[in-house]
Design a protein around this motif. Structure first.
Motif, PDB file in Angstrom:
ATOM      1  N   LEU A   1      37.723  28.495  44.551  1.00 45.58           N
ATOM      2  CA  LEU A   1      36.690  28.913  45.490  1.00 45.58           C
ATOM      3  C   LEU A   1      36.582  30.425  45.595  1.00 45.58           C
ATOM      4  O   LEU A   1      35.681  30.942  46.248  1.00 45.58           O
ATOM      5  N   LEU A   2      37.511  31.164  44.985  1.00 45.58           N
ATOM      6  CA  LEU A   2      37.424  32.623  44.976  1.00 45.58           C
ATOM      7  C   LEU A   2      36.130  33.032  44.297  1.00 45.58           C
ATOM      8  O   LEU A   2      35.729  32.458  43.286  1.00 45.58           O
ATOM      9  N   LYS A   3      35.481  34.037  44.864  1.00 43.62           N
ATOM     10  CA  LYS A   3      34.137  34.363  44.412  1.00 43.62           C
ATOM     11  C   LYS A   3      34.109  35.343  43.241  1.00 43.62           C
ATOM     12  O   LYS A   3      34.893  36.284  43.183  1.00 43.62           O
ATOM     13  N   VAL A   4      33.183  35.067  42.345  1.00 46.44           N
ATOM     14  CA  VAL A   4      32.898  35.934  41.203  1.00 46.44           C
ATOM     15  C   VAL A   4      31.397  36.165  41.190  1.00 46.44           C
ATOM     16  O   VAL A   4      30.625  35.200  41.132  1.00 46.44           O
ATOM     17  N   VAL A  91      39.678  29.366  34.688  1.00 47.11           N
ATOM     18  CA  VAL A  91      39.288  30.165  33.525  1.00 47.11           C
ATOM     19  C   VAL A  91      37.818  30.551  33.661  1.00 47.11           C
ATOM     20  O   VAL A  91      37.051  29.927  34.389  1.00 47.11           O
ATOM     21  N   TRP A  92      37.458  31.580  32.943  1.00 49.16           N
ATOM     22  CA  TRP A  92      36.059  32.017  32.855  1.00 49.16           C
ATOM     23  C   TRP A  92      35.689  32.032  31.381  1.00 49.16           C
ATOM     24  O   TRP A  92      36.458  32.527  30.555  1.00 49.16           O
ATOM     25  N   CYS A  93      34.553  31.454  31.025  1.00 50.54           N
ATOM     26  CA  CYS A  93      34.176  31.473  29.621  1.00 50.54           C
ATOM     27  C   CYS A  93      32.686  31.226  29.477  1.00 50.54           C
ATOM     28  O   CYS A  93      32.032  30.732  30.391  1.00 50.54           O
ATOM     29  N   ASP A  94      32.171  31.582  28.295  1.00 50.96           N
ATOM     30  CA  ASP A  94      30.780  31.255  27.979  1.00 50.96           C
ATOM     31  C   ASP A  94      30.725  30.270  26.807  1.00 50.96           C
ATOM     32  O   ASP A  94      29.803  30.286  26.008  1.00 50.96           O
ATOM     33  N   PHE A  95      31.740  29.409  26.754  1.00 52.82           N
ATOM     34  CA  PHE A  95      31.771  28.376  25.720  1.00 52.82           C
ATOM     35  C   PHE A  95      30.573  27.443  25.905  1.00 52.82           C
ATOM     36  O   PHE A  95      30.281  27.016  27.027  1.00 52.82           O
ATOM     37  N   PRO A  96      29.875  27.109  24.821  1.00 51.99           N
ATOM     38  CA  PRO A  96      28.711  26.224  24.926  1.00 51.99           C
ATOM     39  C   PRO A  96      29.124  24.755  25.042  1.00 51.99           C
ATOM     40  O   PRO A  96      29.262  24.048  24.045  1.00 51.99           O
ATOM     41  N   TYR A  97      29.325  24.288  26.259  1.00 53.72           N
ATOM     42  CA  TYR A  97      29.707  22.901  26.472  1.00 53.72           C
ATOM     43  C   TYR A  97      28.664  21.953  25.892  1.00 53.72           C
ATOM     44  O   TYR A  97      27.480  22.262  25.829  1.00 53.72           O
ATOM     45  N   SER A  98      29.133  20.777  25.488  1.00 57.03           N
ATOM     46  CA  SER A  98      28.231  19.734  25.011  1.00 57.03           C
ATOM     47  C   SER A  98      28.682  18.405  25.586  1.00 57.03           C
ATOM     48  O   SER A  98      29.884  18.136  25.676  1.00 57.03           O
ATOM     49  N   ARG A 186      38.522  34.071  29.577  1.00 59.37           N
ATOM     50  CA  ARG A 186      39.553  34.772  30.336  1.00 59.37           C
ATOM     51  C   ARG A 186      40.299  33.806  31.249  1.00 59.37           C
ATOM     52  O   ARG A 186      39.692  32.923  31.852  1.00 59.37           O
ATOM     53  N   ASP A 187      41.582  34.022  31.329  1.00 61.71           N
ATOM     54  CA  ASP A 187      42.423  33.283  32.264  1.00 61.71           C
ATOM     55  C   ASP A 187      42.440  34.096  33.562  1.00 61.71           C
ATOM     56  O   ASP A 187      43.008  35.178  33.623  1.00 61.71           O
ATOM     57  N   ILE A 188      41.791  33.562  34.599  1.00 65.90           N
ATOM     58  CA  ILE A 188      41.709  34.295  35.864  1.00 65.90           C
ATOM     59  C   ILE A 188      42.916  33.912  36.713  1.00 65.90           C
ATOM     60  O   ILE A 188      42.789  33.242  37.744  1.00 65.90           O
ATOM     61  N   GLY A 189      44.105  34.324  36.244  1.00 63.10           N
ATOM     62  CA  GLY A 189      45.341  33.885  36.881  1.00 63.10           C
ATOM     63  C   GLY A 189      45.995  34.912  37.780  1.00 63.10           C
ATOM     64  O   GLY A 189      47.052  34.647  38.353  1.00 63.10           O
ATOM     65  N   THR A 196      38.568  42.330  38.167  1.00 62.00           N
ATOM     66  CA  THR A 196      37.890  42.880  36.989  1.00 62.00           C
ATOM     67  C   THR A 196      36.648  42.068  36.645  1.00 62.00           C
ATOM     68  O   THR A 196      35.571  42.624  36.400  1.00 62.00           O
ATOM     69  N   LEU A 197      36.785  40.749  36.633  1.00 55.86           N
ATOM     70  CA  LEU A 197      35.650  39.879  36.320  1.00 55.86           C
ATOM     71  C   LEU A 197      34.561  40.002  37.380  1.00 55.86           C
ATOM     72  O   LEU A 197      33.369  40.103  37.055  1.00 55.86           O
ATOM     73  N   ASP A 198      34.969  40.017  38.651  1.00 58.89           N
ATOM     74  CA  ASP A 198      33.997  40.117  39.741  1.00 58.89           C
ATOM     75  C   ASP A 198      33.189  41.407  39.613  1.00 58.89           C
ATOM     76  O   ASP A 198      31.967  41.418  39.788  1.00 58.89           O
ATOM     77  N   ASN A 199      33.879  42.504  39.303  1.00 57.83           N
ATOM     78  CA  ASN A 199      33.193  43.790  39.142  1.00 57.83           C
ATOM     79  C   ASN A 199      32.171  43.729  38.004  1.00 57.83           C
ATOM     80  O   ASN A 199      31.054  44.218  38.132  1.00 57.83           O
ATOM     81  N   GLU A 200      32.585  43.130  36.888  1.00 55.16           N
ATOM     82  CA  GLU A 200      31.697  43.048  35.713  1.00 55.16           C
ATOM     83  C   GLU A 200      30.449  42.215  36.008  1.00 55.16           C
ATOM     84  O   GLU A 200      29.338  42.613  35.701  1.00 55.16           O
ATOM     85  N   ILE A 201      30.660  41.033  36.604  1.00 55.78           N
ATOM     86  CA  ILE A 201      29.537  40.145  36.890  1.00 55.78           C
ATOM     87  C   ILE A 201      28.617  40.755  37.941  1.00 55.78           C
ATOM     88  O   ILE A 201      27.383  40.685  37.843  1.00 55.78           O
ATOM     89  N   SER A 202      29.209  41.365  38.964  1.00 60.60           N
ATOM     90  CA  SER A 202      28.402  41.991  40.004  1.00 60.60           C
ATOM     91  C   SER A 202      27.574  43.141  39.444  1.00 60.60           C
ATOM     92  O   SER A 202      26.407  43.317  39.794  1.00 60.60           O
ATOM     93  N   ASN A 203      28.169  43.928  38.546  1.00 58.63           N
ATOM     94  CA  ASN A 203      27.448  45.048  37.934  1.00 58.63           C
ATOM     95  C   ASN A 203      26.297  44.542  37.073  1.00 58.63           C
ATOM     96  O   ASN A 203      25.214  45.133  37.027  1.00 58.63           O
ATOM     97  N   LEU A 204      26.532  43.420  36.342  1.00 55.66           N
ATOM     98  CA  LEU A 204      25.479  42.858  35.494  1.00 55.66           C
ATOM     99  C   LEU A 204      24.311  42.370  36.344  1.00 55.66           C
ATOM    100  O   LEU A 204      23.144  42.555  35.984  1.00 55.66           O
ATOM    101  N   SER A 205      24.612  41.747  37.480  1.00 56.27           N
ATOM    102  CA  SER A 205      23.561  41.190  38.311  1.00 56.27           C
ATOM    103  C   SER A 205      22.729  42.278  39.001  1.00 56.27           C
ATOM    104  O   SER A 205      21.594  42.051  39.401  1.00 56.27           O
ATOM    105  N   HIS A 206      23.318  43.487  39.113  1.00 56.86           N
ATOM    106  CA  HIS A 206      22.618  44.575  39.781  1.00 56.86           C
ATOM    107  C   HIS A 206      21.961  45.538  38.790  1.00 56.86           C
ATOM    108  O   HIS A 206      21.300  46.486  39.204  1.00 56.86           O
ATOM    109  N   SER A 207      22.182  45.282  37.478  1.00 58.31           N
ATOM    110  CA  SER A 207      21.631  46.194  36.477  1.00 58.31           C
ATOM    111  C   SER A 207      20.239  45.763  36.043  1.00 58.31           C
ATOM    112  O   SER A 207      19.793  44.669  36.313  1.00 58.31           O
TER     113      SER A 207
END
Length: 207
Positions: A1-4, A91-98, A186-189, A196-207
């Motif tokens: 439930l931790l936010k990214v 984990v965080w990933c952009d693996f193309p699930y099927s 990434r293993d968000i452990g 680090t991930l939160d910063n990256e995603i937040s920056n992308l959403s604001h760019s």
């Protein structure tokens, strides 16, 4: 439930699975697990059906133990034992699930392997001709993402049970396939990796 990027990490998983065509998702809950159904509900707001496998009374059952307990919830309407996808929640990933299983008739699991992160430089398993082996050079890291056939867990008692020993046993029989995914994983452990991930995603959403 931790936010990214402004929403819970698990919500990203649910949305990605929904996009891939999954409609029924089982979530294992353990320590403080009551917070998850309270936050996510029945899945209707995501357009999926969320089902909860509650491990709070037993304590976390580890991956294989959790799967064994959840197996009755994974049975299809026609009661056939069909393969299913498992994704680690942290984990965080952009693996193309099927939602089409990559399992062959002679395999019991298909593992997604990734490049070794700094905290696991030696890797976990080797990949040889689309088969996963516990020995070999140039080992890769198991991503926590895999497709499994229920037969892998046949006749195993419920209770706390790690997944790795079971996989290694079947690797020696040549029954575990796999693939190398080279995308963002990434293993968000740790709090640091989460930040680090939160910063990256937040920056992308604001760019």
């Amino acid at each position: 439930l931790l936010k990214v990027g402004g929403k819970p990490l698990i919500a990203w998983h649910i949305e990605n699975l929904k996009h891939a065509g999954f409609t029924d998702i089982v979530i294992n809950i353990a320590w403080l697990g009551e917070q998850i159904p309270k936050a996510l509900g029945d899945g209707s707001k995501f357009g999926v059906n969320l089902i909860y496998s509650d491990e709070q009374q037993e304590g976390a059952l580890e991956t294989a133990g959790g799967i064994i307990k959840a197996l009755p919830l994974l049975t299809t309407e026609n009661l056939e034992a069909e393969p299913f996808l498992v994704v680690n929640g942290d984990v965080w990933c952009d693996f193309p699930y099927s939602n089409i299983s990559p399992l062959q008739t002679d395999t019991l699991a298909h593992l997604i392997l990734v490049n070794n992160p700094e905290h696991n430089p030696k890797g976990d398993f080797a990949l040889k001709d689309s088969r996963v082996d516990e020995a070999g050079k140039d080992k890769l890291t198991f991503s926590g993402i895999g497709y499994y056939h229920p037969d892998l867990f046949e006749n195993l008692d419920q209770g706390k049970r790690p997944l790795a020993p079971l996989l290694r046993e079947k690797m020696r029989e040549g029954k575990i396939s796999g693939e190398h995914f080279g995308g963002d994983w990434r293993d968000i452990g740790t709090p640091g990796r989460l930040q680090t991930l939160d910063n990256e995603i937040s920056n992308l959403s604001h760019s």
